[in-house]
Design an enzyme around this catalytic site. Structure first.
Site, PDB file in Angstrom:
ATOM      1  N   GLU A  34     -16.456  33.035  39.565  1.00  0.00           N
ATOM      2  CA  GLU A  34     -16.561  33.602  38.222  1.00  0.00           C
ATOM      3  C   GLU A  34     -15.559  32.896  37.305  1.00  0.00           C
ATOM      4  O   GLU A  34     -14.371  32.826  37.629  1.00  0.00           O
ATOM      5  CB  GLU A  34     -16.258  35.107  38.303  1.00  0.00           C
ATOM      6  CG  GLU A  34     -16.041  35.795  36.980  1.00  0.00           C
ATOM      7  CD  GLU A  34     -17.324  36.130  36.245  1.00  0.00           C
ATOM      8  OE1 GLU A  34     -18.415  35.888  36.790  1.00  0.00           O
ATOM      9  OE2 GLU A  34     -17.229  36.638  35.120  1.00  0.00           O
ATOM     10  N   LEU A  63     -20.969  37.635  38.339  1.00  0.00           N
ATOM     11  CA  LEU A  63     -19.745  38.332  38.723  1.00  0.00           C
ATOM     12  C   LEU A  63     -20.016  39.202  39.948  1.00  0.00           C
ATOM     13  O   LEU A  63     -20.413  40.357  39.818  1.00  0.00           O
ATOM     14  CB  LEU A  63     -19.285  39.212  37.542  1.00  0.00           C
ATOM     15  CG  LEU A  63     -17.823  39.620  37.467  1.00  0.00           C
ATOM     16  CD1 LEU A  63     -17.554  40.314  36.158  1.00  0.00           C
ATOM     17  CD2 LEU A  63     -17.421  40.512  38.622  1.00  0.00           C
ATOM     18  N   ALA A  64     -19.868  38.644  41.119  1.00  0.00           N
ATOM     19  CA  ALA A  64     -20.209  39.367  42.345  1.00  0.00           C
ATOM     20  C   ALA A  64     -19.592  38.627  43.520  1.00  0.00           C
ATOM     21  O   ALA A  64     -20.082  37.590  43.937  1.00  0.00           O
ATOM     22  CB  ALA A  64     -21.729  39.428  42.501  1.00  0.00           C
ATOM     23  N   GLU A  65     -18.523  39.169  44.054  1.00  0.00           N
ATOM     24  CA  GLU A  65     -17.767  38.428  45.065  1.00  0.00           C
ATOM     25  C   GLU A  65     -18.531  38.290  46.380  1.00  0.00           C
ATOM     26  O   GLU A  65     -18.465  37.243  47.026  1.00  0.00           O
ATOM     27  CB  GLU A  65     -16.399  39.082  45.293  1.00  0.00           C
ATOM     28  CG  GLU A  65     -15.419  38.884  44.140  1.00  0.00           C
ATOM     29  CD  GLU A  65     -15.723  39.766  42.938  1.00  0.00           C
ATOM     30  OE1 GLU A  65     -16.540  40.703  43.058  1.00  0.00           O
ATOM     31  OE2 GLU A  65     -15.153  39.521  41.853  1.00  0.00           O
ATOM     32  N   GLN A  87     -11.128  35.381  41.979  1.00  0.00           N
ATOM     33  CA  GLN A  87     -10.210  35.426  40.829  1.00  0.00           C
ATOM     34  C   GLN A  87      -8.842  36.083  41.059  1.00  0.00           C
ATOM     35  O   GLN A  87      -7.821  35.574  40.630  1.00  0.00           O
ATOM     36  CB  GLN A  87     -10.936  36.100  39.692  1.00  0.00           C
ATOM     37  CG  GLN A  87     -10.406  35.732  38.345  1.00  0.00           C
ATOM     38  CD  GLN A  87     -11.438  36.042  37.284  1.00  0.00           C
ATOM     39  OE1 GLN A  87     -11.540  37.169  36.829  1.00  0.00           O
ATOM     40  NE2 GLN A  87     -12.214  35.045  36.904  1.00  0.00           N
ATOM     41  N   PHE A  88      -8.830  37.252  41.684  1.00  0.00           N
ATOM     42  CA  PHE A  88      -7.569  37.935  42.011  1.00  0.00           C
ATOM     43  C   PHE A  88      -7.690  38.530  43.405  1.00  0.00           C
ATOM     44  O   PHE A  88      -8.790  38.917  43.825  1.00  0.00           O
ATOM     45  CB  PHE A  88      -7.266  39.073  41.027  1.00  0.00           C
ATOM     46  CG  PHE A  88      -6.737  38.606  39.698  1.00  0.00           C
ATOM     47  CD1 PHE A  88      -5.379  38.437  39.495  1.00  0.00           C
ATOM     48  CD2 PHE A  88      -7.614  38.331  38.659  1.00  0.00           C
ATOM     49  CE1 PHE A  88      -4.896  38.008  38.269  1.00  0.00           C
ATOM     50  CE2 PHE A  88      -7.134  37.904  37.430  1.00  0.00           C
ATOM     51  CZ  PHE A  88      -5.764  37.744  37.224  1.00  0.00           C
ATOM     52  N   ASP A  89      -6.542  38.658  44.079  1.00  0.00           N
ATOM     53  CA  ASP A  89      -6.477  39.224  45.425  1.00  0.00           C
ATOM     54  C   ASP A  89      -7.370  40.431  45.656  1.00  0.00           C
ATOM     55  O   ASP A  89      -8.210  40.447  46.543  1.00  0.00           O
ATOM     56  CB  ASP A  89      -5.018  39.586  45.744  1.00  0.00           C
ATOM     57  CG  ASP A  89      -4.252  40.021  44.507  1.00  0.00           C
ATOM     58  OD1 ASP A  89      -4.683  40.993  43.865  1.00  0.00           O
ATOM     59  OD2 ASP A  89      -3.235  39.366  44.178  1.00  0.00           O
ATOM     60  N   TYR A  93     -12.036  42.039  47.760  1.00  0.00           N
ATOM     61  CA  TYR A  93     -12.436  43.076  48.721  1.00  0.00           C
ATOM     62  C   TYR A  93     -13.951  43.289  48.816  1.00  0.00           C
ATOM     63  O   TYR A  93     -14.466  43.536  49.912  1.00  0.00           O
ATOM     64  CB  TYR A  93     -11.706  44.394  48.433  1.00  0.00           C
ATOM     65  CG  TYR A  93     -10.180  44.270  48.522  1.00  0.00           C
ATOM     66  CD1 TYR A  93      -9.584  43.344  49.368  1.00  0.00           C
ATOM     67  CD2 TYR A  93      -9.340  45.074  47.753  1.00  0.00           C
ATOM     68  CE1 TYR A  93      -8.197  43.216  49.439  1.00  0.00           C
ATOM     69  CE2 TYR A  93      -7.954  44.957  47.824  1.00  0.00           C
ATOM     70  CZ  TYR A  93      -7.389  44.026  48.662  1.00  0.00           C
ATOM     71  OH  TYR A  93      -6.029  43.893  48.743  1.00  0.00           O
ATOM     72  N   PRO A  94     -14.712  43.206  47.709  1.00  0.00           N
ATOM     73  CA  PRO A  94     -16.166  43.357  47.878  1.00  0.00           C
ATOM     74  C   PRO A  94     -16.779  42.281  48.782  1.00  0.00           C
ATOM     75  O   PRO A  94     -17.879  42.475  49.296  1.00  0.00           O
ATOM     76  CB  PRO A  94     -16.706  43.222  46.446  1.00  0.00           C
ATOM     77  CG  PRO A  94     -15.561  43.549  45.560  1.00  0.00           C
ATOM     78  CD  PRO A  94     -14.334  43.088  46.299  1.00  0.00           C
ATOM     79  N   HIS A 134      -4.334  43.541  40.473  1.00  0.00           N
ATOM     80  CA  HIS A 134      -4.116  42.124  40.176  1.00  0.00           C
ATOM     81  C   HIS A 134      -2.908  41.557  40.912  1.00  0.00           C
ATOM     82  O   HIS A 134      -2.447  40.467  40.581  1.00  0.00           O
ATOM     83  CB  HIS A 134      -3.929  41.920  38.663  1.00  0.00           C
ATOM     84  CG  HIS A 134      -5.180  42.111  37.869  1.00  0.00           C
ATOM     85  ND1 HIS A 134      -5.718  43.351  37.623  1.00  0.00           N
ATOM     86  CD2 HIS A 134      -6.001  41.227  37.267  1.00  0.00           C
ATOM     87  CE1 HIS A 134      -6.818  43.209  36.887  1.00  0.00           C
ATOM     88  NE2 HIS A 134      -7.011  41.937  36.662  1.00  0.00           N
TER      89      HIS A 134
END
Lengths: 334, 381
Positions: A34, A63-65, A87-89, A93-94, A134
């Protein structure tokens, strides 16, 4: 051979350069995530890659990990080398099911027939004033998942060298980028990245005789600062930068602790069930007869990552490290 | 002055113009599942294809029966039968070209076998000697996926990669009705539509996710309707009509190959057996319902059509049965041989190069096995 001037560079610039060089050297390397394209990433780490290599090679995804990592699995199956950005730690998780059930296991499930050379870049850790979700230190989840390599640079040179090595690896690598070091600078020669140690090797960043600080990623500069400060107290501290949590370099760590007889493990993530427990146990098993004191841990508190105005109380700093070092003058409790 | 009066004084400028990105009408599925067998459309069906489908259905049903029997003999840990769903399995696999890829779920063993995977290797996962018994690259069949819908984004990524490389390869991803509730289903369909990836999603709606009926799974008019929201066509087909499934899949595969993007197909079918041999289906459904579906059996439907057109007689039926029996006998015999396992495999395929930690653990296991060998004087398998 032309000599390239050694110039100051930031860790973020070294990471960008690593991806750029990897993409130029190997057309199968694809960057995706993303905001990685037009924007160049929210930290600008992928800056210029879409421009130089086109949108097919540096792709802004939905936008979908789970989708980002799941499609990367299919791309790797077809011979590409995806470099995905989470993007961020806490945004990673998803994607955990894809990571744990497929990325980490595909080589194993298929008896080695279907390796997945995927690099998963995860900006991690605190200290940048980020709001909730974040600033997590999520390394222990990755460490506990067999099949993944887990690496984290602490220097500009390592940022380049380790990322190139991760992209070149035939196995999936979780590449943890300490966000608060993105803007740290060092003199760096981009033409000689070969000098860095490979994945799986720890490095002694500072030699010392009285105790070893075992650390990695964002805590490395803090430990080096603590080592300087400790000189006033008469302590000569050795600082070991792990660089790679999986595989773990037992040899370098144990050799250091055998020399010094005392060790403190330092990391931002929580202490309970954290990396420090594993490291302390490994050191104890290998160095028991050399130890003058128990292996101590200086970690973040066992709390959800705090709001930015309180994070300085949570993050292990120089004072907390020096306090632990003081406790290494161990005397048996009566 | 009241609040409403204040608002009345405010004159907003009109919002920016809005346009739908896609006309939803052509994306909508038919009101009824598409059927070929027993309709006028059947006259156009290729006789050779129908005969091949028939033979494959008979073989598939026999495979299901044999594998279920093997669970009772302890040769398989578990088997999720696809009896009643053979038309989906076989017709979908046959709609692909050799260069295409299949992404099966755990129930889609028959589709893998129809693509050429060795019947024994297709059961390795369920026997328990290794997770995936076959080489995925040999017949372009991804490992059978036990987590639900997680293989769908893999299909999208592979199809996308193939297109980037300039190969006209299509990926077919199979999922059940329950799997459509998973997040990965959504993400896969969304990525596929945005990237216009050459993927076909086949939902085998067999009525139940283990015990949970479709009505408790979704409120959508049909699962095929879900396609519209992603901007891809949805097709509804009778999953027990092998000719219809083959035709609808074939169209979707062709469209994908030609750059037309993904399709979501819902095949309406029924799981005649329980979820697996370990499940008691009488707790959640009645005999009458099962019997109604037995009347709409995929083999019987095709048999009727072939017979009516003079393409199948008793000798033809017997030939199909004999071929199926031969397959079952071979499967039985090879499955009854004990698997030869190598404990070193535990460490060999975790990383390209074992980590120092795994080398230590491998040495530990070897020492344990040597001690066992010395004690018992036998081979350690």
């Amino acid at each position: 051979m032309t000599t390239v001037a050694v110039k100051p560079a930031t860790m973020a610039q070294a990471l960008t350069r690593a991806m750029r060089d990897a993409m130029a050297a190997d057309p199968s390397v694809h960057v995706m995530g993303e905001d990685v394209g037009t924007l160049g990433g929210v930290f600008r780490v992928t800056d210029g890659l879409a421009e130089e290599f086109g949108e097919d090679r540096c792709t802004d995804t939905p936008l979908a990990e789970a989708g980002i990592l799941g499609t990367a699995v299919g791309m790797a199956m077809y011979g590409l080398r995806p470099v995905v950005e989470m993007q961020f730690d806490a945004f990673a998780y998803p994607a955990f099911e894809q990571l744990v059930s497929h990325v980490a296991k595909m080589r194993n499930r298929t008896r080695g027939r279907m390796p997945l050379p995927i690099t998963i870049r995860v900006p991690y850790g605190g200290g940048i004033g980020g709001v909730e979700h974040h600033s997590d230190s999520s390394e222990v989840y990755y460490m506990a998942t067999p099949g993944l390599h887990v690496v984290t640079p602490a220097t500009v040179a390592d940022a380049y060298g380790l990322l190139r090595a991760s992209i070149a690896s035939d196995d999936p690598v979780v590449f943890l980028e300490p966000k608060r070091l993105y803007w740290s600078k060092a003199d760096w020669n981009p033409e000689e990245p070969q000098s860095v140690e490979p994945i799986g090797r720890a490095v002694v960043r500072r030699s010392g005789r009285s105790a070893t600080l075992i650390t990695y990623g964002p805590s490395v500069p803090v430990c080096l600062e603590a080592a300087e400060a400790a000189r006033e107290e008469g302590w000569d501290l050795e600082v070991v930068d792990l660089r790679s949590l999986v595989p773990f370099d037992d040899e370098t760590v144990a050799a250091s602790v055998r020399r010094t007889g005392r060790a403190v493990v330092v990391h931002e993530s929580g202490g309970f069930g954290g990396p420090g427990g594993e490291i302390a146990a490994r050191v104890t098993e290998r160095c028991f007869h050399h130890l003058e004191a128990p292996v101590l841990r200086v970690a973040g508190f066992d709390i959800p990552y705090p709001p930015p105005m309180l994070e300085r109380h949570h993050l292990p700093g120089v004072d907390r490290i020096l306090d632990a070092v003081g406790r290494l003058q161990w005397e048996a409790e009566s | 002055m009241t609040v409403m009066e204040q608002r009345g004084a405010y004159r907003p400028s009109p919002p920016p113009a809005w346009q739908p990105r896609t006309d939803p009408a052509p994306l909508l599925p038919d009101a009824e599942p598409y059927r070929v067998l027993g309709t006028e459309a059947a006259a156009k069906a290729d006789p050779d294809l129908l005969r091949r489908l028939y033979a494959e259905l008979v073989r598939g049903r026999r495979y299901n029966a044999q594998a279920t029997a093997l669970t009772k003999q302890g040769r398989l840990a578990v088997y999720p039968s696809s009896t009643g769903q053979e038309a989906c399995e076989v017709a979908a696999a046959l709609a692909l070209e050799e260069r295409d890829w299949l992404f099966p779920s755990y129930r889609d063993t028959l589709a893998a076998v129809a693509r050429g995977v060795d019947p024994v290797e297709a059961l390795t996962l369920l026997r328990g000697d290794w997770h995936t018994g076959y080489d995925p690259y040999e017949h372009r069949v991804a490992p059978l996926s036990t987590p639900l819908a997680t293989q769908l984004p893999h299909a999208v990524g592979l199809a996308h990669a193939a297109r980037i490389k300039g190969d006209d390869v299509v990926a077919l991803a199979m999922v059940g009705d329950g799997g459509t509730s998973e997040g990965d289903f959504h993400e896969a369909l969304n990525f596929a539509a945005v990237w216009q990836a050459p993927v076909v999603f086949l939902v085998q709606n067999n009525g139940f996710a283990i015990s949970v009926p479709l009505a408790k799974q979704t409120a959508a008019p049909s699962l095929a309707h879900k396609a519209v929201g992603y901007g891809m066509p949805g097709r509804l087909v009778d999953g027990n009509d092998a000719a219809a499934v083959h035709e609808v899949l074939g169209e979707a595969v062709r469209r994908a190959r030609e750059g037309g993007g993904p399709t979501l197909i819902e095949a309406v079918t029924y799981r005649i057996d329980a979820h697996t041999n370990a499940d008691d289906a009488t707790r959640y459904r009645g005999d009458a319902e099962v019997e109604a579906w037995r009347d709409h059996d995929p083999i019987a439907l095709l048999d009727r059509e072939l017979t009516a057109r003079g393409l199948l007689d008793e000798a033809g039926r017997e030939a199909a049965r004999d071929a199926a029996e031969a397959m079952a006998a071979d499967l039985r015999e090879r499955m009854n041989q004990d698997a030869v396992l190598d404990p070193a495999d535990l460490f060999a395929h975790v990383y390209a190069e074992p980590t120092p930690q795994l080398r230590e653990q491998h040495a530990q296991l070897r020492a344990e096995l040597d001690a066992e060998h010395d004690t018992h004087g036998g081979a350690h398998r």
